[in-house]
Design an enzyme around this catalytic site. Sequence first.
Site, PDB file in Angstrom:
ATOM      1  N   GLY A  46       0.835  -1.199   0.000  1.00 48.44           N
ATOM      2  CA  GLY A  46       0.000   0.000   0.000  1.00 48.44           C
ATOM      3  C   GLY A  46       0.864   1.241   0.000  1.00 48.44           C
ATOM      4  CD  GLN A  51       3.560   5.842   2.396  1.00 45.75           C
ATOM      5  OE1 GLN A  51       2.588   5.297   1.895  1.00 45.75           O
ATOM      6  NE2 GLN A  51       4.480   5.167   3.065  1.00 45.75           N
ATOM      7  CB  CYS A  94       5.178   2.310   7.363  1.00 44.03           C
ATOM      8  SG  CYS A  94       4.753   3.812   6.461  1.00 44.03           S
ATOM      9  CG  LEU A  95       6.577   0.906   1.317  1.00 46.88           C
ATOM     10  CD1 LEU A  95       6.023   1.196  -0.066  1.00 46.88           C
ATOM     11  CD2 LEU A  95       7.654  -0.168   1.246  1.00 46.88           C
ATOM     12  CG  HIS A 136      -0.753   1.675   7.307  1.00 45.45           C
ATOM     13  ND1 HIS A 136       0.176   1.130   8.160  1.00 45.45           N
ATOM     14  CD2 HIS A 136      -0.048   2.462   6.451  1.00 45.45           C
ATOM     15  CE1 HIS A 136       1.392   1.576   7.837  1.00 45.45           C
ATOM     16  NE2 HIS A 136       1.277   2.383   6.799  1.00 45.45           N
ATOM     17  CD  GLU A 137      -1.302   2.812   2.716  1.00 48.41           C
ATOM     18  OE1 GLU A 137      -0.842   3.963   2.562  1.00 48.41           O
ATOM     19  OE2 GLU A 137      -0.573   1.827   2.934  1.00 48.41           O
ATOM     20  CG  HIS A 140       0.446   6.991   5.206  1.00 46.52           C
ATOM     21  ND1 HIS A 140       1.586   7.529   5.749  1.00 46.52           N
ATOM     22  CD2 HIS A 140       0.684   5.664   5.062  1.00 46.52           C
ATOM     23  CE1 HIS A 140       2.473   6.558   5.930  1.00 46.52           C
ATOM     24  NE2 HIS A 140       1.945   5.413   5.535  1.00 46.52           N
TER      25      HIS A 140
HETATM   26 ZN    ZN Z   1       2.669   3.478   5.652  1.00 44.84          ZN
END
Ligand code: ZN
Length: 171
Positions: A46, A51, A94-95, A136-137, A140
């Site tokens: 995701g 990001q 998380c990236l 989660h997204e 963000h």
């Molecule tokens: Zn993340």
Amino acid sequence: MAVRDILILPDKRLRQKSEPVATIGKTERALVEDMFETMYAAPGIGLAAIQIGVPARVVTMDLAKKDEPKEPQVFINPELISKSGDKNTHEEGCLSIPEYYEEVERPSEVKVRFMDLQGKAQEVAAEGLLATVLQHEIDHINGVLFIDHISKLKRDRVIKKFAKAAKREAE
Ligand SMILES: [Zn+2]
């Protein structure tokens, strides 16, 4: 299409609230393509536009397992419209916080309203991994990170670690 750089903690832009997308045109479609390319290259399941430094409420996702065909999903202006009282604990990563994983408790079922790439209003009832990743997204695009849901002690520790790494890189 291009693989974009992913913002890493403690980049302040990750704390920015993203703006709703008004219309879907060439720019938005190009953004989504870059997001998929960046997400698959990482690899991740995701990604939120912020990001890669774009403060727009756009999320890409692919929850297909490694040996399964790709299942790209796009959520534009996703909005949590209901959540269950039941909670689920899932190990999240998380990236933007590479190689850090921690258990996070969230509602196990959610309903999300969003717009698809054709500009059509959609709704999804999610559970399991999809429910976790959606929350989660959506966090963000509101400037919230999964580490905000863990204990302060653990959060402070990981923030300190990444701040140190960023400083080392800048030197
Ligand atoms: Zn993340």
